[in-house]
Motif scaffolding. Structure first.
Motif: not given
Length: 829
Positions: A726, A729, A731, A733, A797
């Protein structure tokens, strides 16, 4: 004596259509062969027969096969128009587009025979000074007789000699949109018709025959140059004329001597605003007016909108090969592009409003370039004007695709005429940054066994290496040119990874999409993955009961060779093949999105070595399983969200690098970006198993690679752990194991829906790890659109998705698992 200006009179009223020869089905002979039906111009046979309710919708079920007869029939369009002498010296019949092989009659006399969809025709009706005109006072009869395109193309192929191509019908033997004969995403329509405007132009003394405009910035100012060629009504009575050039309230002029036909006039402005592509600044435009005058009388006018910008492609060899970097106003641009095909297989139905809807979808997906592919069309002026206004760069192929093309007459002259016309028509647009000789023909000549099969026949090299660059140098030297796509500027293999532009199709055809990561191209001009259209689009166009991946209608609407086999082969390494049709549909749509997202994130991570990726494709021309992000009914697919996310101005992704994993932080904005990247290795329940904070400081338009320590990048539990990185804001993965091999839990989330201006806001609260949540909102409201998709949430989240729609939306229906879909369900169900 006051001279009247040129008058343009559209001829749009009173047209009829009639079958002239060919195998019209018996039930339709009375209506089409023995009588005529009303016709719309511009239009085509299909749209007229649809309006008369004589044929079914060709896009539904297997109607394509039922309507193939249309392309084997000769057709005649007729109308009448009144004319009386009006004081003008000359009267020309102008066709902006005829599709394709036509004979034009006026008052029973043939005035032209044409065979090119891609150009216009101007036909003098007054004898052009010979006294042998065909125009008469009172009613005039106008007929356009079209020869059936399929037998014509076959006959031309025999006359010119067969050439290699990927599909059965010889589209290379006729100057007509190649995909009109069918493609691996496209229906074969074999259209005929007056597909662009027809009008009568009346003029005196002289008219503007050709106008070439170029705006060039110079420091804080800029110069507009107009080169004008005129046609005189009577060369023997020629007199001096004047061309006036007006830009932003400033005006100048130049005399056209009586013995001249061409003049160049320039106007310098001390202050101008630069035109910038989307994401780099405002697309400032200036209005330009060119006026032809005789004394105080205006004879003709032309208008353009120009943008002041410089453009070049950097192809200077470096230590790793040959780059292909677009540079606008001295600023290197990472190209975020998509390929464009005709937006309807009946192109006459595409108007300015439809172009704008599609191009605004491109902007919403964070694209900055549209490549107009060489198997389609030179689009209408509306398309390029909208690209200028929206800041969307355009790359235009000349219309040659995937085949060897004859260089002999009659094609040779037709190709030159269409190229000359369209270079002039398009070159003033600031959005145009590249003209390209062809799509994949240089590659085909080298690798697809063409040399042996051609056996010495011509294949198009003259066009790509001689004619087109020569015409551009003469007519528009400011427009960059490449002989083909793909292309290596230094003469290497045309699809060489280290040089110029590259097309990557082995992944879709034979390999897994993970192998995109095996390539570090300098620029990717084509790659893609298939997926079905939106569910509502599919059900509207295919009525099979039961509907299955292999039911008859589905196969008709899957044009790719072994398309369903490749869909399955591309899915099973990552996800299981579902048993029910709706879940199969979702799995294939999702796999398409993940495949292209994976590729885009990889290509972008290598900037500035790689400086562009153009996805195949933005749009569809009918409802079909294809590579498109927006389907044939204008609905975005999950792939649309993959483009939007991967092409976001700032991104974080995790990529394999030599020695381990690295976080790649990209900053495609005009401001520097600094901060802390928080990287965590988590269990699927959200528990933190390792964590590290890495500082970054990235220049504007820059990329930073942050190597991840082994404590993060390595795991003893790959099936139940993943990485999250992160930067505020933003992100990224990384999942260590394929989803199908992982211990991914069932998704668990709540939805809260509230009404907002223009639609609804849906807030998702995750109680579990949720992967790639996407709302297939067309199942609730066929006109609705979810602005966000492919959302991954950690336990605890929240995220909000805005859904655009009119009226009320069934909030409860959004929670239906047919609508709110995730990757999880493809693993755990």
């Amino acid at each position: 004596m006051t001279l009247s200006p040129l008058v343009r009179r559209p001829l749009i009223d009173g047209w009829t259509l009639q079958a002239a020869a060919g195998a019209v089905p018996d039930p339709l002979r009375a209506q089409l062969s023995d009588a005529a039906v009303p016709a719309t111009v511009p239009g085509c046979v299909h749209t007229d027969l649809l309006a008369a309710e004589l044929i079914p919708d060709p896009y539904l079920d297997d109607n394509e096969a039922l309507l193939a007869w249309i392309g084997r029939v000769d057709w005649t369009y007729r109308t009448t128009f009144a004319w009386a002498p009006d004081g003008h010296d000359r009267h020309d019949l102008v066709f902006d587009g005829l599709d394709t092989v036509a004979r034009i009659e006026v008052n029973g006399r043939t005035v032209a025979e044409t065979a090119n969809q891609h150009r216009s025709y101007r036909l003098p009706l007054d004898g052009a000074g010979t006294g042998d005109g065909v125009l008469r006072e009172g009613e005039n009869d106008l007929a356009v007789h079209f020869t059936a395109p399929v037998p014509y193309a076959n006959a031309q192929s025999v006359a010119l000699g067969a050439r290699p191509r990927p599909y059965p019908l010889p589209y290379e033997a006729i100057r007509k949109s190649a995909c009109n004969f069918g493609w691996d995403w496209g229906i074969a329509t074999f259209t005929s018709g007056i597909w662009r405007e027809v009008r009568l132009e009346s003029w005196s003394t002289a008219r503007l025959a050709e106008v070439r405009v170029h705006a060039a910035p110079e420091g804080e100012g800029g110069t507009v140059t107009a080169t004008v060629r005129i046609e005189r009504a009577d060369a023997a009575a020629a007199a001096d004329l004047e061309v006036r050039l007006k830009v932003a309230g400033t005006e100048t002029g130049a005399v056209v001597p009586a013995e001249a036909e061409e003049v160049t006039v320039s106007l310098h402005l001390d202050q101008v605003e630069r035109w910038w592509p989307a994401g780099y600044g405002e697309a400032h435009l200036s209005d330009v007016t060119i006026t032809l005058r005789a004394g105080d009388d205006t004879l003709d006018t032309a208008a353009r909108r120009v943008g002041f910008r410089t453009v070049e492609w950097d192809t200077a060899p470096d230590t790793e090969g040959t780059p292909f970097t677009l540079v606008v106003n001295d600023q290197p641009v990472f190209v975020k592009g998509a390929n464009w095909i005709p937006d309807d297989a009946l192109p006459v139905r595409v108007d300015r409003a439809r172009y704008e809807r599609r191009l605004r979808q491109a902007l919403e997906a964070n694209l900055n370039l549209i490549r107009v592919w060489g198997g389609g069309l030179y689009e209408s002026d509306d398309f390029y004007e909208l690209c200028d206004e929206l800041g969307l760069l355009t790359w235009q192929d000349f219309l040659f695709a995937c085949a060897a093309y004859p260089e002999e007459e009659p094609l040779r002259s037709e190709v030159e005429a269409e190229a000359r016309e369209n270079i002039v028509r398009l070159a003033s647009h600031p959005s145009l940054v590249l003209l390209t000789g062809n799509n994949e023909n240089l590659w085909g000549y080298e690798d697809w066994d063409w040399k042996r099969r051609l056996d010495g026949r011509t294949w198009g090299a003259y066009y790509y290496h001689d004619l087109f660059p020569r015409l551009i140098a003469d007519l528009a030297p400011h427009v960059p040119y490449a002989p083909g796509s793909p292309f290596s500027p230094g003469g290497q293999h045309p699809n060489a990874e280290e040089h110029g532009s590259m097309h990557l199709w082995e992944q879709w055809n034979r390999q897994d999409w993970l192998t995109y990561r095996d390539h570090r191209p300098r620029f990717v001009a084509e790659f893609g993955w298939q997926g079905p259209p939106a569910w509502t689009t599919l059900r509207r166009s295919v009525s099979d009961d039961p509907l299955t991946p292999e039911s008859p209608g589905m196969i008709v609407h899957q044009k790719a060779m072994e398309g369903n086999v490749k869909l399955t082969a591309g899915l099973v390494p990552h996800l299981r093949v579902p048993d029910d049709m709706e879940t199969w549909h979702w799995a294939m749509q999702l796999n398409q999105a993940i495949a292209v997202r994976t590729a885009l994130e990889h290509f972008r991570s290598w900037a500035p070595h790689t400086m562009g990726a153009i996805v195949w494709q933005l749009n569809d021309c009918w409802p079909v399983t294809s590579w498109a992000a927006v389907d044939g009914d204008e609905r975005p697919k999950p792939l649309f969200h993959a483009l939007r996310n991967a092409f976001a101005p700032r991104t974080v992704t995790i990529q394999p690098r030599e020695g381990g994993l690295a976080a790649i932080v990209t900053n495609d904005t005009g401001e520097a970006w600094s901060g802390t990247l928080r990287v965590r290795r988590l269990g699927f329940s959200g528990d933190v198993r390792a964590e590290e904070s890495l500082g970054f400081d990235i220049a504007a338009r820059g990329t930073s690679t942050l190597a991840l320590p082994s404590e993060l990048a390595e795991t003893d539990a790959p099936t139940e752990e993943f990485l999250v990185a992160d930067a505020g804001e933003v992100r990224g993965t990384w999942f260590f194991a394929e989803a199908r091999d992982s211990a991914l839990p069932s998704d668990d989330f709540d939805l809260e829906v509230v009404s907002v201006e223009g639609g609804s806001a849906v807030t998702i609260s995750a109680r579990s790890l949720v992967r790639d949540l996407t709302f297939l909102v067309d199942k609730v409201d066929p006109a609705a659109h979810a602005e966000e998709g492919l959302i991954t949430l950690l336990p605890g989240e929240r995220a909000t998705v805005r859904i655009r729609h009119e009226g009320e939306l069934d909030a409860a229906a959004l929670a239906d698992r047919r609508v709110a879909r995730t990757l999880n369900e493809l693993v755990t169900s």
